[in-house]
Design a protein around this motif. Sequence first.
Motif, PDB file in Angstrom:
ATOM      1  N   GLU A  80       0.812  -1.212   0.000  1.00 53.11           N
ATOM      2  CA  GLU A  80       0.000   0.000   0.000  1.00 53.11           C
ATOM      3  C   GLU A  80       0.854   1.274   0.000  1.00 53.11           C
ATOM      4  OE1 GLU A  80      -2.676  -0.261   3.271  1.00 53.11           O
ATOM      5  OE2 GLU A  80      -3.806  -1.946   2.416  1.00 53.11           O
ATOM      6  N   LEU A  81       2.126   1.155   0.360  1.00 53.89           N
ATOM      7  CA  LEU A  81       3.019   2.315   0.393  1.00 53.89           C
ATOM      8  C   LEU A  81       3.746   2.523  -0.932  1.00 53.89           C
ATOM      9  CD1 LEU A  81       4.668   1.827   3.919  1.00 53.89           C
ATOM     10  CD2 LEU A  81       2.528   2.974   3.330  1.00 53.89           C
ATOM     11  N   VAL A  82       3.565   1.607  -1.858  1.00 56.44           N
ATOM     12  CA  VAL A  82       4.261   1.681  -3.146  1.00 56.44           C
ATOM     13  C   VAL A  82       3.624   2.749  -4.021  1.00 56.44           C
ATOM     14  CG1 VAL A  82       4.708   0.430  -5.303  1.00 56.44           C
ATOM     15  CG2 VAL A  82       5.047  -0.705  -3.091  1.00 56.44           C
ATOM     16  N   CYS A  83       4.453   3.593  -4.647  1.00 53.35           N
ATOM     17  CA  CYS A  83       3.936   4.628  -5.548  1.00 53.35           C
ATOM     18  C   CYS A  83       4.343   4.296  -6.985  1.00 53.35           C
ATOM     19  CB  CYS A  83       4.442   6.002  -5.133  1.00 53.35           C
ATOM     20  SG  CYS A  83       6.233   6.107  -4.942  1.00 53.35           S
ATOM     21  N   ALA A  84       3.902   3.107  -7.434  1.00 54.19           N
ATOM     22  CA  ALA A  84       4.174   2.657  -8.801  1.00 54.19           C
ATOM     23  C   ALA A  84       3.067   1.699  -9.193  1.00 54.19           C
ATOM     24  CB  ALA A  84       5.542   1.971  -8.873  1.00 54.19           C
ATOM     25  N   ASP A  85       3.000   1.398 -10.462  1.00 49.59           N
ATOM     26  CA  ASP A  85       1.990   0.471 -10.968  1.00 49.59           C
ATOM     27  C   ASP A  85       2.352  -0.951 -10.526  1.00 49.59           C
ATOM     28  OD1 ASP A  85       0.050  -0.893 -12.275  1.00 49.59           O
ATOM     29  OD2 ASP A  85       0.728  -0.415 -14.309  1.00 49.59           O
TER      30      ASP A  85
END
Length: 289
Positions: free
Chosen positions: A186-191
């Motif tokens: 949920e903290l990932v800022c990528a597809d």
Amino acid sequence: MKRQNQSSVVEFILLGFSNFPELQEQLFGVFLIIYMVTLVGNAIIIVIISLEQSLHIPMYLFLLNLSVVDVSFSAVIMPEMLVVLSTEKTTLTFSGCFAQMYFLLLFGGTECFLLGAMAYDRFAAICHPLSYTMIMNKTVFVKLVMFSWVSGITVATVQTSWVFSFPFCGPREINHFFCETPPVLELVCADTFLFEIYAFTGTILIIMVPFLLILLSYIRILFAILKMPSTTGRQKVFSICASHLTYVTLFYGTASMTYLQPKSGYSPETKKLMSLSYSLLTPLLNPPI
């Protein structure tokens, strides 16, 4: 939101049950007792089976491996969980989070395959008693155990490396007790679409396929039990298989709900309860079952 790349993240914050501070102290006491009982119970199984030569047969050696997995599983999760419960917020380094997720997946994946192997062992023992020693010989046993551990290592290596190859965005707060894949994702800022396809497919192969094979094995075992002439024999075998099936259903059921949808619509508290079911209760239930 300011974008941070992976290299700038040096630590994560585990929130635990920070929304319910009034429960922290009680939960700490309960979880500490559960952890100690889990360690002692599984350690007793390991020592007894290791020292008693008459127990060096597949059924008990599978149980020994399962106890080693459960002790290790608890040791990876519980100490950090107790620290989280004893403080409002707990920081965990990037490498520490990586290591915890890796070993969580390693022992969890290994347990999935071990439970399948144990069901096959019981199927062979009950449905084919005369040829059991040929079906489950030493070579077959070693191959099943090695396959379980190697599969766990493979799953952990692929999934953990993939998750931590993504860039992370602030805040760095993980709304969980430990570094489990769904809350970290949920903290990932990528597809993450390809990863979610992999996660779904992997969960089907690692969790659902062994679970379905276990169910098929127990259906065959049930028919074999019904054909037994002795009522006492039927009750004894049914009791053993029912307890194992209860353990299996609890472990696979909650694990599949957690990992089939890494970014599911479950509330954070529901996700925590599901994680507690397979990470806390199943290792505790192994000795009595």
